[in-house]
Design an enzyme around this catalytic site. Structure first.
Site, short mmCIF file in Angstrom:
data_model
loop_
_atom_site.label_atom_id
_atom_site.label_comp_id
_atom_site.label_asym_id
_atom_site.label_seq_id
_atom_site.Cartn_x
_atom_site.Cartn_y
_atom_site.Cartn_z
N GLY A 9 46.23 70.39 0.15
CA GLY A 9 45.55 70.97 -0.90
C GLY A 9 44.26 71.42 -1.53
O GLY A 9 43.13 71.91 -1.80
N ASN A 10 43.70 69.81 -1.33
CA ASN A 10 42.69 68.85 -2.24
C ASN A 10 41.51 69.87 -1.43
O ASN A 10 40.61 70.14 -1.46
CB ASN A 10 42.52 67.54 -2.73
N LYS A 122 57.63 69.44 -6.94
CA LYS A 122 55.94 69.30 -6.46
C LYS A 122 55.39 70.25 -7.12
O LYS A 122 55.77 71.29 -7.15
CB LYS A 122 57.18 70.54 -4.95
N LYS A 206 53.74 69.80 2.91
CA LYS A 206 53.42 69.93 3.44
C LYS A 206 53.17 69.32 5.13
O LYS A 206 53.27 68.91 6.07
CB LYS A 206 52.07 70.99 4.47
N LYS A 264 52.83 61.37 2.00
CA LYS A 264 51.85 61.02 3.16
C LYS A 264 52.28 59.89 3.82
O LYS A 264 52.38 60.03 5.26
CB LYS A 264 50.51 61.13 2.58
#
Ligand SMILES: Nc1ncnc2c1ncn2[C@@H]1O[C@H](COP(=O)(O)OP(=O)(O)O)[C@@H](O)[C@H]1O
Ligand SMILES: NC(=O)OP(=O)(O)O
Length: 311
Positions: A9-10, A122, A206, A264
């Site tokens: 998103g970043n 989240k 995601k 991640k």
């Protein structure tokens, strides 16, 4: 090679940036400049985050006087897939003339009894100071949590079980199409008592969906691209050090924060454990170097795994 790339998103809304369309489109173009060389030489599947965008659209909906009820999070998730998917589609088409590109609306199956529904974790939307976040939480019934130095809204994030459109994505990739899919982890859905799909109020991580997708696509590599060059040991401490090459075993022995690097690392470790292929975490601008093993944190089944075998 078949490569699945997850864009953070970043990557689309950089820290401190206003989430207007224009800067996001510029950031998408920047991401695509990095991805295009990969797409020219490899099969490419791209997924992206949507945390900041879910926050914007959700606030708009809640404040829309024309609605009797705000749009639910599954619908907002699909909106973000359409919006970001459109930006990516156009940018990829401009960068790769003659190549077929598709941006899909995807659903991801989750369990209706996932404990995450009772424990929102989240982060979505923008960063506030604590007072502002608590005020908004009281006004809108949000749960808020600390995220680094700031505070953000949190929503349930159940574990992805399966991307519903997996078979179609596989066919599109086989035809040479660059596929943008499973944005925001996919629209979260469950099967009801009679087997029909129904959306649920959640936002899936995601990175975890990208790992699942990479595995089900038989991808050779999973690249998780974000705004730090490498995963760091002792992050934020004077002793922090970059990890250049590691294994799932080593990663699982360390603690990483749940709302950011944790998923991640879990996504990368799980893909490598389940497939024996490589995953990597690194900077958006360095995806070619990461795939070559010269940048990012490379995760392989064991420490002696030859990086050349990825090339
Ligand atoms: N051990 C770590 N190593 C590197 N970055 C870390 C670590 N722990 C937390 N982070 C933070 O994780 C962030 C990336 O996660 P996140 O903000 O969720 O990214 P994205 O939105 O790109 O998916 C980095 O900007 C960094 O601030
Ligand atoms: N859905 C999701 O994981 O979004 P971010 O990457 O923006 O947090």
């Amino acid at each position: 090679m078949r490569v699945v790339v997850a864009l953070g998103g970043n990557a689309l809304v950089r820290r401190g940036e206003t989430p207007d369309a224009a800067p996001q489109r510029a950031n998408v173009d920047r991401a695509v400049r990095s991805l295009a060389p990969l797409a020219r030489t490899h099969e490419l599947i791209v997924t992206h985050g949507n945390g900041p965008q879910v926050g914007v659209l959700s606030l708009e909906s809640v404040n829309d006087p024309g609605l009797t009820r705000p749009y639910p999070l599954d619908t907002i998730g699909a909106e973000t897939q359409g919006m970001i998917g459109y930006w990516m589609l156009q940018s990829l088409q401009n960068a790769l003339p003659g190549r077929q590109v598709v941006a899909m609306i995807n659903q991801t199956l989750v369990s209706a009894v996932d404990p995450a529904f009772a424990d929102p974790a989240k982060f979505v939307g923008q960063v506030y100071d604590r007072d502002e976040a608590e005020k908004l939480a009281a006004e809108y019934g949000w749960t808020v949590r600390q995220d680094g130095d700031g505070w953000r809204r949190v929503v349930p994030s159940p574990r992805p079980q399966r991307v519903i459109e997996t078979r179609l994505i596989r066919e599109l990739v086989r035809l040479g199409t660059v596929v943008v899919c499973a944005g925001g982890g996919g629209v979260p859905v469950v099967r009801n008592d009679v087997g029909r799909l129904e959306g649920v109020e959640a936002v899936i991580d995601k990175d975890l969906t990208a790992s699942l997708l990479a595995e089900s696509m038989d991808a050779d590599a999973l690249l998780i691209l974000t705004d730090v060059p490498r995963v760091m040991r002792g992050y934020g401490t004077p002793e922090q050090e970059e990890i250049a090459h590691t294994t799932p075993h080593e990663l699982r022995a360390e603690d990483f924060p749940a709302g950011s690097m944790g998923p991640k690392v879990a996504a990368a470790a799980s893909f490598v454990e389940r497939t024996g292929d490589m995953a990597a975490i690194g900077l958006l601008d360095q995806c070619v170097e990461i795939l070559e093993g010269t940048a990012g944190t490379i995760v392989t089944p064991n420490a002696t795994w030859p990086l050349e075998s990825t090339l």
